[in-house]
Write a protein that holds these residues in place. Structure first.
Motif, PDB file in Angstrom:
ATOM      1  N   TRP A   1       0.916  -1.241   0.040  1.00 27.08           N
ATOM      2  CA  TRP A   1      -0.071   0.082  -0.029  1.00 27.08           C
ATOM      3  C   TRP A   1       0.828   1.295  -0.097  1.00 27.08           C
ATOM      4  O   TRP A   1       0.521   2.097  -0.777  1.00 27.08           O
TER       5      TRP A   1
ATOM      6  N   ALA B   1       2.390   1.770  -3.419  1.00 23.55           N
ATOM      7  CA  ALA B   1       1.456   2.190  -4.525  1.00 23.55           C
ATOM      8  C   ALA B   1       1.219   3.636  -4.284  1.00 23.55           C
ATOM      9  O   ALA B   1       1.130   4.483  -5.152  1.00 23.55           O
TER      10      ALA B   1
ATOM     11  N   ASP C   1       3.932   6.151  -5.247  1.00 20.95           N
ATOM     12  CA  ASP C   1       4.298   6.734  -6.943  1.00 20.95           C
ATOM     13  C   ASP C   1       3.246   7.465  -7.411  1.00 20.95           C
ATOM     14  O   ASP C   1       3.355   8.179  -8.416  1.00 20.95           O
TER      15      ASP C   1
END
Length: 225
Positions: free
Chosen positions: A25, A28, A31
């Motif tokens: 998580w 992600a 990014d």
């Protein structure tokens, strides 16, 4: 014993899964591009906040109109100056034809000298002889104090003479722009510029100042100068 080992293994497996999920998580979310604050405003709002474009055509037009106005004023002033000069030249030509060139020259000199004596408030009456008429000298004596104030001097800066009126048959009238200053104890206390009209008449083949007045027909010397 085997159950206790199974429980521990299950517990560690759950913890590992949670750690892996948190790692995924975080990876992600890192990014994602940070949001630009400018994106908070829509395109229409940004367009409204931009300063209005300068209307160069209208500015040039206004400046051009102003320049034309200044040019017109300058042209008008030049025209008026030329007209005044032509009128003065015509008056002087009339005097020259009527009295002669030499007479006009002598009358001008007397007018200038008489005004200079007056502005300087010369109380030495002998210096007035041959410059003004006898009757006018009596008026001058009433206008100029016989006793000069101590440490007070008058200095003439300029006298510009011009022919004012050529309709007179027996005398000449000159206009004179005079500038002078008054000093007290070496310091300038008053500076003045004023217009005078000087009338010059011929007596016994001599041109003499008959009177000097300001445009309001009042003797300058009878006022506070």
């Amino acid at each position: 014993m085997e159950k206790r080992v199974l429980y521990k293994f299950t517990f560690l497996l759950i913890i590992a899964i949670i750690i892996i999920a948190m790692f995924v998580w975080k990876w992600a979310t890192d990014d994602e591009e940070p949001q630009n604050p400018e994106d908070l405003f829509d395109a229409s709002q940004q367009e409204k906040e931009q300063p209005p474009e300068l209307q160069e055509d209208k500015i040039d037009e206004a400046l051009g109109a102003k320049s034309d106005s200044n040019a017109a004023d300058g042209t008008q002033n030049d025209t008026e100056d030329k007209d005044n000069q032509q009128t003065e030249d015509q008056h002087e030509t009339t005097y020259q034809k009527q009295f002669g060139d030499q007479a006009v020259t002598e009358a001008k000199e007397q007018a200038k000298q008489g005004l200079a004596l007056y502005l300087s408030q010369i109380a030495d009456w002998n210096k007035w002889q041959g410059v003004v008429t006898a009757s006018y000298l009596e008026e001058i004596k009433q206008a100029i104090p016989a006793v000069k104030e101590a440490n007070v001097e008058r200095g003439i800066e300029s006298i510009e003479l011009f022919v004012s009126d050529a309709t007179q048959k027996n005398n000449m009238i000159f206009g004179a722009f005079a500038s002078w200053h008054v000093t007290s104890n070496g310091r300038i206390t008053n500076q003045r510029t004023k217009l005078f009209y000087v009338t010059v008449v011929n007596q016994n083949d001599q041109w003499l100042v008959k009177k000097m007045v300001t445009p309001d027909d009042g003797m300058e010397g009878k006022k506070n100068t």
